[in-house]
Design an enzyme around this catalytic site. Structure first.
Site, mmCIF file in Angstrom:
data_model
loop_
_atom_site.group_PDB
_atom_site.id
_atom_site.type_symbol
_atom_site.label_atom_id
_atom_site.label_comp_id
_atom_site.label_asym_id
_atom_site.label_seq_id
_atom_site.Cartn_x
_atom_site.Cartn_y
_atom_site.Cartn_z
ATOM 1 N N ASP A 70 0.842 -1.187 0.000
ATOM 2 C CA ASP A 70 0.000 0.000 0.000
ATOM 3 C C ASP A 70 0.880 1.241 0.000
ATOM 4 O O ASP A 70 1.897 1.301 0.708
ATOM 5 C CB ASP A 70 -0.900 0.022 1.245
ATOM 6 C CG ASP A 70 -2.196 -0.736 0.998
ATOM 7 O OD1 ASP A 70 -2.641 -0.756 -0.160
ATOM 8 O OD2 ASP A 70 -2.736 -1.296 1.956
ATOM 9 N N PHE B 281 -17.615 7.424 3.063
ATOM 10 C CA PHE B 281 -16.708 6.955 2.018
ATOM 11 C C PHE B 281 -16.770 5.432 1.934
ATOM 12 O O PHE B 281 -16.831 4.741 2.947
ATOM 13 C CB PHE B 281 -15.272 7.393 2.331
ATOM 14 C CG PHE B 281 -14.246 6.841 1.377
ATOM 15 C CD1 PHE B 281 -13.957 7.504 0.197
ATOM 16 C CD2 PHE B 281 -13.589 5.649 1.652
ATOM 17 C CE1 PHE B 281 -13.017 6.997 -0.690
ATOM 18 C CE2 PHE B 281 -12.652 5.135 0.775
ATOM 19 C CZ PHE B 281 -12.365 5.812 -0.404
ATOM 20 N N MET C 68 -15.882 8.057 -2.848
ATOM 21 C CA MET C 68 -16.352 9.417 -2.566
ATOM 22 C C MET C 68 -16.986 9.438 -1.185
ATOM 23 O O MET C 68 -17.398 8.403 -0.658
ATOM 24 C CB MET C 68 -17.423 9.861 -3.588
ATOM 25 C CG MET C 68 -16.956 10.073 -4.997
ATOM 26 S SD MET C 68 -18.271 10.855 -5.986
ATOM 27 C CE MET C 68 -19.626 9.704 -5.763
ATOM 28 N N ASP D 166 -9.949 -5.354 2.586
ATOM 29 C CA ASP D 166 -8.709 -6.044 2.219
ATOM 30 C C ASP D 166 -8.814 -7.558 2.397
ATOM 31 O O ASP D 166 -7.941 -8.294 1.921
ATOM 32 C CB ASP D 166 -7.535 -5.539 3.076
ATOM 33 C CG ASP D 166 -7.157 -4.105 2.765
ATOM 34 O OD1 ASP D 166 -7.248 -3.728 1.587
ATOM 35 O OD2 ASP D 166 -6.792 -3.373 3.695
#
Length: 699
Positions: A318, A385, A391, A539
């Site tokens: 990441d 979000f 967004m 994840d």
């Protein structure tokens, strides 16, 4: 605390050595010895020579060997078995000590559990063992969190040093990827309402203890393959040794000279020829690999995961927190043509009010520095979000006395995501806004677009900084043949700028959870092993797919369950250390195997001339070490064969020092140090032992 415990126990600490000594004898159980075929042959040989010694005592003239010599061989064969058992028990003891320190963190605490009778909700005291998954508890300043859970209300500073060893407190709050709390940690300030996510006995601490205690793990694929090779070599030497007895009988009868080789000498020869060194240390190396991960504050669920880390050739990293410092801050508002900067700042501020990320807070802070302020009014609807929409925003009610009764939609997010949003509403993004976003991206910044309804008001620029020294580390990994891939939600221009600055081999921009999963599968379909880190629920699918998946200890429960390692420090760069530890494990195993096979050469020159020189005097030319006598040669070789295991225990447990070099250079270095060293050291060691035996008149 884990950190204190793991640092206070040295390799040969009395707290480890004493249980390991007892464990060495406990492992003499035949069912335990059978698990290691090479050492099982030594075990059987020790029993056989013990019987031969008893026979020599009862019938001294029958064996042709002095009982004292047979006893000496027998004692050192048993020592060989015990030393191998001691190495494994010592490695397991280090893991058990770590498990004991973890077990000491478990406390039977009281909690304030939510009860909802008909007359209203109440917080009533309840013992932690009586809590169940789904219960809601209140933890306040000074309280110990009773079990793992998710924060559903409140913000608090939590001391997690008992788990991570880090003294700095962390903030835990509802929503997002920082809502998970761990049982046994303590609230330092404020309060939290926590929904318990596990039953007693299933907590993260319990699973950590189980992982550490699982050090007596199943063998890994590479270890199984090496064991098969060692067993094959052992069987070859066993067949050779078995045929030497009839050959010796035939030779003596044919030449009429010499004596038939004794069973004691043949057992000694077999034990010295088979790869006892690596056979005795193989299990200890694997257990020590898991222990070294624990010393790095990483819990590995299995030895297989540690070994896979050493074979990894693709790292998915990441960007935020791993390659960059992760503290992106809003630095400027870039309004669209005709839009006042104050209007853009106010819209961005409203859209970020419910955004508790550091980026969202920095936008609010930047707007306030410009003299703006905003508070939510009745009827305001916040849009959180998500990884799919990329967004966040807010739906504001129409202004009072306004002819327009529709809500005002304010959105803030990735430029392409906001553009699709406004296009769906019938609007478009001005070329000047796209140009401003591209220029920010080329500077390595992250542009976020802000929209009001179907109109894009402008861009907020976020800046992040690449970590010092990360480029050099990636260069080291490249020399080892490991490909680094940066994963980021940023647009392609920003991702390309950061990737170039950091020196990664490739990058995946605008990444969604589905994109990560697809990328991992793509590399795996090419036969590559993939490692990645993650902390969020989104994840989890990619972590479950990756070959080495390091979940952050501060991450969500779903992420920790999907990974095969858990980093208690929650440090994304720990993935690099995990790979280095895995490489060190494989290097240690390879080095010891090379040394073990090479050191057998000296034993050929010691024992074979000794047992056949009376029949074939010409073999005396092979006694290049000029050993004093046949009995001295045999005993010296057996003693060295046992002692070398002891001298190699520190190397097996601490591991070969990791060096970021290519495979060819590593092979040359391995052969030079452990191949040549394994060839020469036994000649020196056996000769010194021979001198000592002669000096004290033991032979």
């Amino acid at each position: 605390m884990i950190a204190n415990t793991k640092n206070s126990l040295s390799l040969f600490d009395a707290a480890l050595v004493k249980p390991a000594l007892w464990g060495a004898f406990a492992k003499l159980n035949p069912r335990t010895q059978w698990r290691n075929p090479v050492m099982f042959i030594v075990y059987i040989g020790s029993i056989l020579t013990t019987l031969l010694w008893l026979h020599a005592l009862s019938f001294p003239g029958d064996t042709g060997m002095k009982p004292a010599f047979v006893l000496a061989i027998t004692v050192w064969l048993w020592f060989t078995v015990l030393f191998a058992n001691f190495a494994e028990a010592l490695a397991e003891g280090r893991s058990k000590a770590q498990a004991a320190s973890l077990r000491g963190l478990r406390k039977d605490t009281w909690a304030k559990k939510l009860h909802e009778p008909h007359h209203g909700a109440q917080w009533l005291p309840e013992q932690a063992p009586n809590l169940r998954k789904g219960d809601v508890v209140l933890v306040e300043t000074g309280d110990v969190i009773p079990l793992d859970g998710e924060v559903i209300e409140g913000v608090a500073s939590v001391d997690e040093s008992a788990i991570t060893g880090e003294s700095a407190p962390v903030v835990r709050e509802s929503g997002g990827d920082f809502s998970a709390v761990t049982g046994g940690t303590r609230v330092l300030s404020d309060w939290l309402v926590v929904r318990v996510s596990v039953n007693p006995g299933e907590s993260f601490l319990d699973r950590m203890i189980g992982m550490v205690e699982a050090a007596k793990r199943q063998k890994t694929p590479n270890e199984i393959a090496l064991t098969i090779l060692l067993v094959a070599l052992t069987l070859v030497f066993l067949m050779v040794t078995v045929t030497l007895l009839p050959f010796s009988v035939f030779s003596v009868e044919a030449t009429g000279a010499g004596t038939v080789v004794s069973l004691t000498a043949l057992v000694a020869l077999l034990v010295c020829l088979i790869p006892t060194t690596i056979g005795g240390l193989l299990s200890a190396v694997g257990v020590a690999g898991m222990s070294r991960m624990m010393q790095a504050n990483v819990i590995a669920t299995s030895g297989r995961a540690v070994e896979a880390a050493g074979d990894v050739d693709v790292l998915l990293l990441d960007k935020t927190g791993t390659i960059t410092h992760g503290n992106r801050q809003a630095t400027s508002f870039l309004p669209a043509p005709g839009i006042p900067k104050a209007r853009l700042a106010r819209a961005a501020m409203f859209a970020s009010l419910a955004d508790e990320t550091p980026e969202g807070r920095s936008i609010v802070e930047l707007a306030r520095r410009d003299g703006l302020d905003a508070t939510a009014v009745e009827g305001t609807h916040f849009v959180p979000f998500t990884a799919q929409t990329r967004m966040s925003g807010v739906d504001l009610p129409a202004a009072p006395n306004s002819l327009d009764t529709e809500a005002i939609l304010l959105r803030k997010g990735a430029v392409d995501a906001v553009r699709r949003h406004v296009e769906a509403l019938g609007g478009s993004m001005a070329p000047e806004v796209l140009r401003a976003a591209e220029e920010a991206a080329r500077r390595g910044s992250t542009p976020l677009a802000v929209a009001e309804g179907s109109r894009v008001l402008g861009v907020v620029e976020l800046k992040d900084i690449v970590k010092t020294g990360i480029k050099e580390r990636f260069a080291e990994l490249r020399r080892m043949g490991i490909k680094t891939v940066m994963i980021t939600g940023d647009n392609k221009l920003t991702a390309a700028a950061i990737a170039a600055e950091a020196g990664v081999d490739d990058f995946l921009a605008e990444a969604t959870p589905e994109d990560k999963l697809a990328l991992i599968r793509k590399y795996q379909s090419e036969g590559r092993l993939v490692a990645m880190t993650g902390d969020g629920t989104n994840d989890a699918p990619a972590l479950a797919q990756a070959d080495v998946a390091v979940a952050m200890g501060s991450g969500t429960q779903a992420a920790k369950e999907a990974g095969n390692m858990v980093d208690l420090d929650s440090n994304p760069t720990k993935l690099l250390e995990v790979v280095e530890t895995g490489k060190a494990l494989l290097m240690t195993r390879g080095s010891l195997t090379t040394f073990s096979i090479a050191n057998d050469v000296a034993k050929y020159f010691a024992i074979i001339p000794a047992i056949f020189v009376s029949t074939y005097p010409q073999l005396g030319a092979l006694n290049v070490m000029r050993l004093a006598s046949p009995s001295s040669a045999i005993l010296s070789a057996v003693v060295f064969n046992a002692l070398v295991i002891v001298f190699l225990i520190p190397l097996a447990l601490k591991g070969v020092r990791y060096r970021p070099v290519g495979a060819a250079a590593l092979l040359r270095r391995n052969l030079a140090i452990y191949g040549l060293g394994g060839l020469l050291i036994p000649f020196i060691g056996i000769k010194l032992i021979d001198w000592l035996l002669v000096a004290v008149h033991l032979v």
